[in-house]
Write a protein that holds these residues in place. Structure first.
Motif, PDB file in Angstrom:
ATOM      1  N   ALA A 122     -26.798 105.688 103.407  1.00 45.86           N
ATOM      2  CA  ALA A 122     -26.595 105.578 102.132  1.00 45.86           C
ATOM      3  C   ALA A 122     -25.642 106.536 101.416  1.00 45.86           C
ATOM      4  N   ILE A 123     -26.220 107.909 102.028  1.00 39.24           N
ATOM      5  CA  ILE A 123     -25.857 109.152 101.585  1.00 39.24           C
ATOM      6  C   ILE A 123     -24.230 109.278 101.986  1.00 39.24           C
ATOM      7  N   ASP A 124     -23.995 108.876 103.273  1.00 43.65           N
ATOM      8  CA  ASP A 124     -22.630 108.856 103.974  1.00 43.65           C
ATOM      9  C   ASP A 124     -21.782 108.078 102.917  1.00 43.65           C
ATOM     10  N   ALA A 125     -22.327 106.916 102.581  1.00 45.54           N
ATOM     11  CA  ALA A 125     -21.413 105.791 101.689  1.00 45.54           C
ATOM     12  C   ALA A 125     -20.950 106.550 100.575  1.00 45.54           C
ATOM     13  N   THR A 524      -9.276  88.303  96.680  1.00 44.94           N
ATOM     14  CA  THR A 524     -10.040  87.326  97.166  1.00 44.94           C
ATOM     15  C   THR A 524      -9.711  87.755  98.897  1.00 44.94           C
ATOM     16  N   LYS A 525     -10.906  87.920  99.391  1.00 49.31           N
ATOM     17  CA  LYS A 525     -10.853  87.857 100.838  1.00 49.31           C
ATOM     18  C   LYS A 525     -12.018  87.072 101.428  1.00 49.31           C
ATOM     19  N   ARG A 526     -11.678  85.924 101.573  1.00 44.23           N
ATOM     20  CA  ARG A 526     -12.784  84.738 101.638  1.00 44.23           C
ATOM     21  C   ARG A 526     -13.950  84.769 100.830  1.00 44.23           C
ATOM     22  N   THR A 527     -14.111  85.770 100.243  1.00 41.93           N
ATOM     23  CA  THR A 527     -14.902  85.797  98.789  1.00 41.93           C
ATOM     24  C   THR A 527     -14.223  86.720  97.664  1.00 41.93           C
ATOM     25  N   ILE A 528     -14.708  86.605  96.598  1.00 44.22           N
ATOM     26  CA  ILE A 528     -14.209  87.650  95.461  1.00 44.22           C
ATOM     27  C   ILE A 528     -14.701  89.068  96.155  1.00 44.22           C
ATOM     28  N   VAL A 529     -13.554  89.718  95.645  1.00 40.49           N
ATOM     29  CA  VAL A 529     -13.825  91.170  95.993  1.00 40.49           C
ATOM     30  C   VAL A 529     -14.206  91.664  94.809  1.00 40.49           C
ATOM     31  N   THR A 530     -15.492  92.421  94.846  1.00 38.31           N
ATOM     32  CA  THR A 530     -16.107  92.973  93.751  1.00 38.31           C
ATOM     33  C   THR A 530     -16.596  94.496  94.305  1.00 38.31           C
ATOM     34  N   ASP A 531     -16.618  95.404  93.028  1.00 34.11           N
ATOM     35  CA  ASP A 531     -17.315  96.606  93.519  1.00 34.11           C
ATOM     36  C   ASP A 531     -18.744  96.461  93.569  1.00 34.11           C
ATOM     37  N   GLU A 532     -19.184  97.797  93.786  1.00 38.37           N
ATOM     38  CA  GLU A 532     -20.852  97.764  94.055  1.00 38.37           C
ATOM     39  C   GLU A 532     -21.601  97.214  92.863  1.00 38.37           C
ATOM     40  N   ALA A 564     -25.322  91.205  87.743  1.00 41.10           N
ATOM     41  CA  ALA A 564     -24.193  90.611  86.931  1.00 41.10           C
ATOM     42  C   ALA A 564     -24.347  90.727  85.425  1.00 41.10           C
ATOM     43  N   ALA A 565     -25.418  90.258  85.010  1.00 43.98           N
ATOM     44  CA  ALA A 565     -25.806  89.985  83.575  1.00 43.98           C
ATOM     45  C   ALA A 565     -25.991  91.194  82.951  1.00 43.98           C
ATOM     46  N   VAL A 566     -26.636  92.156  83.696  1.00 46.12           N
ATOM     47  CA  VAL A 566     -26.937  93.534  82.872  1.00 46.12           C
ATOM     48  C   VAL A 566     -25.815  94.306  82.960  1.00 46.12           C
ATOM     49  N   ASN A 567     -25.061  94.477  84.013  1.00 46.06           N
ATOM     50  CA  ASN A 567     -23.943  94.979  84.047  1.00 46.06           C
ATOM     51  C   ASN A 567     -22.687  94.634  83.131  1.00 46.06           C
ATOM     52  N   ALA A 568     -22.671  93.295  82.817  1.00 45.52           N
ATOM     53  CA  ALA A 568     -21.770  92.638  82.089  1.00 45.52           C
ATOM     54  C   ALA A 568     -22.004  92.861  80.563  1.00 45.52           C
ATOM     55  N   LEU A 569     -23.242  92.994  80.342  1.00 44.50           N
ATOM     56  CA  LEU A 569     -23.612  93.075  78.947  1.00 44.50           C
ATOM     57  C   LEU A 569     -23.863  94.379  78.529  1.00 44.50           C
ATOM     58  N   PHE A 570     -24.322  95.511  79.532  1.00 47.82           N
ATOM     59  CA  PHE A 570     -24.655  96.871  79.034  1.00 47.82           C
ATOM     60  C   PHE A 570     -23.917  97.742  79.916  1.00 47.82           C
ATOM     61  N   GLY A 571     -23.171  97.396  80.820  1.00 49.78           N
ATOM     62  CA  GLY A 571     -22.244  98.246  81.632  1.00 49.78           C
ATOM     63  C   GLY A 571     -21.617  99.518  80.996  1.00 49.78           C
ATOM     64  N   HIS A 572     -21.203  99.431  79.765  1.00 49.01           N
ATOM     65  CA  HIS A 572     -20.511 100.528  79.104  1.00 49.01           C
ATOM     66  C   HIS A 572     -21.550 101.606  78.630  1.00 49.01           C
ATOM     67  N   VAL A 573     -22.968 101.243  78.843  1.00 54.83           N
ATOM     68  CA  VAL A 573     -24.100 102.341  78.670  1.00 54.83           C
ATOM     69  C   VAL A 573     -24.441 102.785  79.967  1.00 54.83           C
ATOM     70  N   LYS A 574     -24.932 101.717  80.665  1.00 53.46           N
ATOM     71  CA  LYS A 574     -25.272 102.106  82.075  1.00 53.46           C
ATOM     72  C   LYS A 574     -25.033 100.949  83.079  1.00 53.46           C
ATOM     73  N   LYS A 575     -24.766 101.284  84.084  1.00 54.49           N
ATOM     74  CA  LYS A 575     -24.590 100.363  85.270  1.00 54.49           C
ATOM     75  C   LYS A 575     -25.356 100.417  86.416  1.00 54.49           C
ATOM     76  N   PHE A 576     -25.702  99.486  87.256  1.00 53.31           N
ATOM     77  CA  PHE A 576     -26.524  99.284  88.144  1.00 53.31           C
ATOM     78  C   PHE A 576     -25.993  98.722  89.584  1.00 53.31           C
ATOM     79  N   LYS A 577     -26.109  99.362  90.563  1.00 55.54           N
ATOM     80  CA  LYS A 577     -25.303  99.089  92.028  1.00 55.54           C
ATOM     81  C   LYS A 577     -26.457  98.089  92.484  1.00 55.54           C
ATOM     82  N   VAL A 578     -26.082  96.966  93.086  1.00 53.87           N
ATOM     83  CA  VAL A 578     -26.670  95.805  93.606  1.00 53.87           C
ATOM     84  C   VAL A 578     -27.457  96.631  94.800  1.00 53.87           C
ATOM     85  N   ASP A 579     -28.771  96.124  94.997  1.00 54.76           N
ATOM     86  CA  ASP A 579     -29.638  96.540  96.109  1.00 54.76           C
ATOM     87  C   ASP A 579     -29.650  95.627  97.198  1.00 54.76           C
TER      88      ASP A 579
END
Length: 717
Positions: A122-125, A524-532, A564-579
């Protein structure tokens, strides 16, 4: 190993000599002041030798992480002046830091990677993505210990050249302050006096520059992405969700729960593939098939074995009743009551904020939203075999309607694919009367699982009557004299397999076309390309579920939906990486195969120092009472530790048994904690405790037990 020990001894020797000959006394402020006249004389006599010797001394001190780098920087200013001293100190400190970095990497990285593989990965990433900014910030702020930064960065995957030039640049300002102060050495009473509060505050602000720069770059990227589009002055909705499968339903539910105005658009059936074509109907079919098999083998339970009597269409009718019973949970009415506006129609992106809805009657409307979530799911993948369209086929989506009116199961069914879906359906239809041939191109079915798991699953399917052909490649479909044949190749030989129905179960592909993604340039690369954070190219457009991957499971879609819901609605304040650290899944053959974390094959691929603990259900009382002793629990742990890296369970109720391990991994609980937990007797979950007991028994303190045996013997007299 010998080279590492030799290097460690050399480092220790130099450090010992440094302190043995009191060189550390010279690298104090008082020692520096006392020696300045002597150093100045040497410099006048042989400036090249003094500059070279000073440079090497500085490099050695920093490379060995010895105390005194700050004093040497002052000395550079006092001896050589601002310009010359800055050049010497700047390069010497950066080269020394690089050497310390390399020594740390050589001596420490491998051992730390073995002990903490997940954390270091995780640190290396993070380092790979933002390492330059992190290091630059640390170098700008003098409160972070110089030597500690070198050592810590050395154990990461930070690139050596990047470490050097970022250090050279980041330490420049602090080096300048020290060198300049060194020109006034006589007025300095302590090293700490060099930095006033105002100067420290200024450096702290400098340390924020990379973060500010990063935010500025993101803002520029955002403006560039949106430059071709005109943003609405106001929006009809806070969020629009396209697709009412697991991902879309949970996303819209969360949005409504936090009082956002949300619209959910679905062209097909509410509940998506899972409710209508996948999880729910297949599990209903599996239950009927299992009961038929138990009737057929009643003697296992002290009953008379008999061939079950049933109409296949009644089984299929029950499947549809089960779907109908669950459907209200995902219905338009329920979600409307929850505060979600549900529109039946086909949604298509027009611009980053606008969705065009085409309704069943052909009418069209448009809605705007500040954020959009795409959750359109996946469809069965049909291989491009010559003749397949002419001969016909079914998929896991279409078989329910195609087979619904059959009085008997298809007499000869060929299942193409040896993954979870193909294996579940092959076993079920074999138990319901079909002559099933399962074709798999790989060397074994359930190829993602360990070999012993795959082998047990193979025996279970064969016991149910499935003819499994592995290492067979499907070539084409043909009509011959009014009969349908699948032509396969095995060991360079072709053979024809006759069938009445061909079931394609070779995987699923994301639904990507027809939603306006191409027009907006969403990659798209077989799926939609998204960030973390699940954001697409456009920071206000998110995606969740099978259309994203990497796991095509209903529970993962629901998991992603929260982000997706929380980041879309509140990402301008705080975003969460998918675990994705703890993701369980189950293949519902009989016996079930459930897994969480890594298996033995993946542990080998990652080069981990691991061990395997196994408990066979033949030893479990409840399995014996149920005449279901096939299977085992297999736990992967770091060698000598009870930390759970992964678990595979193959048995009846494996999907339920695995839950305790999922909880343990999620919250960092080891096998000792499971062993110390009371489990009801006799239950299947006791297998978890016995697996933990196996690990404990393998790590019993033998020396202590030997002494205890002697102690008890002494106590007996």
């Amino acid at each position: 190993m010998f080279k590492k020990i030799a290097l460690l001894l050399i480092v220790a020797l130099f450090m010992g000599l440094f302190f043995q000959y009191d060189l550390h006394e010279l690298l104090t402020l008082d020692g520096l002041k006392a020696s300045m006249n002597e150093f100045s004389q040497w410099r006048e006599q042989d400036p090249v030798l003094v500059i070279g010797g000073f440079f090497l001394l500085y490099v050695m001190v920093t490379a060995l992480s010895l105390p005194g780098a700050a004093i040497l920087t002052l000395a550079a200013g006092a001896l050589f002046g601002v310009a010359e001293g800055l050049i010497i100190a700047s390069f010497a400190s950066s080269i020394g830091a690089l050497l310390a970095f390399l020594v740390s990497r050589y001596l420490l990285r491998d051992s730390i990677k073995r002990r903490f593989p997940e954390r270091l990965t995780a640190i290396d990433a993070g380092i790979q993505k933002e390492g330059g900014f992190y290091l630059f910030t640390l170098r700008l702020v003098p409160i972070f210990p110089f030597f500690l930064i070198n050592l810590l960065m050395g154990v990461t995957a930070f690139k050596s050249w990047t470490f050097y030039w970022v250090s050279q640049l980041g330490m420049f300002a602090g080096t300048l302050v020290y060198v300049n102060a060194g020109t006034q050495l006589a007025q300095i009473d302590s090293v700490s006096a060099i930095f006033s509060f105002q100067l420290m505050a200024s450096f702290a602000l400098l340390g924020l520059l990379p973060l500010i720069a990063n935010a500025f770059i993101n803002m520029i990227k955002k403006r560039r992405v949106y430059r071709h589009w005109r943003k609405p002055a106001k929006f009809d909705r806070n969020m629009i969700v396209i697709g009412a499968g697991a991902g879309g339903l949970v996303t819209s539910y969360i949005a409504a729960a936090v009082k956002a105005k949300v619209t959910l658009i679905e062209a097909g059936e509410m509940g998506g593939d899972c409710l209508n074509y996948g999880c729910v109907p297949s599990k209903a079919l599996i239950k009927s098939a299992k009961l038929a098999e138990q009737i057929r083998h009643g003697h296992h339970y002290g009953l008379t074995s008999t061939e079950p009597s049933f109409l296949f269409k009644d089984v299929m009718a029950r499947v549809q009743r089960v779907v109908a019973d669950i459907a209200p949970h995902d219905s338009v009415e329920r979600y409307t009551d929850l505060g979600v506006e549900v529109l039946k129609g086909y949604g298509k992106l027009v611009d980053p904020w606008t969705v065009e809805i085409t309704y069943p009657d052909g009418s069209v409307s448009q809605l705007t939203a500040r954020s959009i979530v795409i959750a359109t799911g996946a469809r069965p993948l049909v291989p491009p075999l010559p003749g397949i369209e002419a001969t016909g086929y079914v998929t896991s989506d279409t078989l329910w309607s195609t087979f619904a009116q059959l009085d008997t199961a298809p007499p000869r069914l060929v299942v193409l694919g040896g993954g979870p879906i193909g294996s579940e359906l092959a076993q079920s239809f074999a138990r319901l009367g079909s002559q099933v041939t399962q074709i798999e191109m790989a060397s074994r079915i359930l190829f993602r699982e360990d070999v012993d798991v795959s082998e047990l699953a193979t025996r279970a399917l064969q016991k149910s009557g499935v003819n499994i052909l592995t290492s067979h490649q499907a070539l084409r479909c043909e009509w011959r004299d009014g009969k349908k044949f699948l032509i396969v190749k095995h060991q360079e030989q072709e053979k024809a397999i006759e069938y009445d129905q061909l079931l394609c179960a070779v995987g699923r592909s994301a639904r990507l076309t027809g939603y306006g993604l191409e027009a907006l340039g969403i990659e798209t690369k077989r799926t939609i390309v998204t960030d973390e954070y699940l954001a697409t190219l456009y920071p206000n457009i998110y995606a969740a579920g099978d259309i994203v991957g990497p796991f095509q499971f209903t529970h993962v879609a629901a998991h992603q939906a929260w982000y997706a819901a929380v980041n879309a609605l509140f990402g301008h304040v705080k975003k969460f990486k998918v675990d994705y650290r703890v993701i369980p899944w189950t293949t519902f053959i009989d016996p079930e195969v459930a897994r969480v974390g890594i298996n033995e094959y993946e542990a080998k691929q990652q080069g981990l120092d691991y061990e395997v603990t196994r408990f066979d259900f033949a030893e479990l009382d409840r399995a014996i009472t149920d005449s279901a002793t096939d299977g085992f629990i297999k736990v992967i742990t770091p060698r000598g530790k009870d930390k759970i890296l992964g678990v595979t369970v193959i048995s009846e109720h494996a999907g339920d048994i695995i839950a305790e391990f999922v909880l343990a991994m999620k919250h960092g609980l080891g096998l000792n904690k499971i062993l110390a937990t009371i489990h009801s007797y006799p239950t299947w979950a006791e297998g978890n405790k016995y697996a933990a007991g196996e690990w404990k028994r393998n790590h019993a303190p033998t020396k202590l037990l030997t002494w205890l045996e002697k102690y008890h013997g002494w106590r007996r007299g």
